[in-house]
Enzyme design. Structure first.
Site, PDB file in Angstrom:
ATOM      1  CE  LYS A  12       3.525   1.059  12.994  1.00  0.00           C
ATOM      2  NZ  LYS A  12       2.184   0.352  13.051  1.00  0.00           N
ATOM      3  CG  ASP A 141       2.361   2.212   9.094  1.00  0.00           C
ATOM      4  OD1 ASP A 141       1.358   2.924   8.879  1.00  0.00           O
ATOM      5  OD2 ASP A 141       2.314   1.163   9.760  1.00  0.00           O
TER       6      ASP A 141
END
Length: 283
Positions: A12, A141
């Site tokens: 990410k 996240d």
């Protein structure tokens, strides 16, 4: 282990990260553009008599393979919700290719990968939004990492929505980390509290990203000065954007062509053999 199931914990990156406010509960309201790279950690699993986790790979050292690991917590959570008859015990192997405490998802990406693996093989009726709602509370996240596609995040980063007309899949990217872990909590705590304005990304995303920022970059530099060196070196290699991801220390650079990205990687590998480098493309 004879692996029959496989998933990837995609790296990410935060293409921009605006911190808007410090909340009473100790968390922060942010606005961020999540993106994902076509490489990361891998998870393999096979049916077993009981849940087990083996961790290998370059960044396996120091990680717990016990029930507190997010990968096994996801498995246990989905089993508790849907039953052992639908979510059987698994022998899991996690291969860590992404550095730890690096601002690129790491454990969250692995947790999301485990959730997708279970969904694919045992709970196919679950959509991304439902899966994210179930496993997202386990960690920051994770919700964004479930779909692992470009999206805007607000609130604490778990309120997700697509950006209409944004097409950045395939953009060449280079990730660089000095192999120095940076803890997220202290970096957020050191944010100066100044709201420097909202994040807006539309169809003119290049200009808007260039004009955006990562508000955690300044406090992260105090914890890891090498971030400054990385950004200076990346900027000299002529990407159209170079920025720190998350709370650091990983930085990324976006290029117009894969050849430019690969040339930049070769230069940095020669100059800084101790740095971790990963070349890829945005998903």
């Amino acid at each position: 282990m004879s692996a029959t199931m496989r998933e990837t914990g995609w790296a990410k990156i935060n293409l921009a990260l605006h911190v808007r406010a410090r909340r009473a509960d100790g968390y922060h309201d942010i606005e961020t553009l999540f993106a994902f790279v076509d490489g990361g950690d891998t998870i393999e699993a096979a049916l077993a008599a009981t849940d087990t986790l083996v961790i290998d790979g370059e960044f396996a050292e120091g990680l717990s393979s016990g029930a507190d690991n997010l990968v096994l917590r996801v498995l246990a959570l989905l089993r508790a919700r849907y039953g052992a008859d639908r979510v059987p015990p698994l022998a899991v192997r996690l291969t860590k290719r992404l550095p730890l405490a690096a601002g690129i998802g790491g454990g969250s990406a692995d947790a999301a990968a485990m959730a997708r693996l279970v969904r694919t093989h045992f709970l196919p009726e679950l959509g991304d939004a439902t899966l994210a709602r179930i496993v997202g509370p386990l960690g920051a996240d994770i919700a964004a990492c479930v779909a692992s596609t470009t999206c805007m995040g607000s609130g604490t980063g778990e309120d997700l929505h697509a950006v209409a007309g944004l097409r950045i899949a395939g953009v060449p990217v280079l990730l660089v980390n000095p192999r120095q872990p940076v803890a997220t909590g202290p970096v957020f705590a050191a944010w100066d509290g100044i709201d420097r304005g909202p994040l807006y990304i539309g169809t003119d995303y290049r200009a808007q990203l260039i004009g955006a920022r990562n508000d955690l970059q300044r406090p992260a530099l105090a914890a890891c000065p090498a971030i400054s060196d990385i950004l200076l070196e990346l900027g000299a290699l002529r990407p159209w954007l170079a920025r720190m991801s998350g709370s650091g220390a990983t930085c990324f650079a976006l290029f117009d062509a894969a050849a430019d990205r690969d040339a930049a990687k070769a230069v940095l590998a020669a100059r800084h053999p101790g740095w971790w480098l990963m070349a890829g493309a945005l998903r």
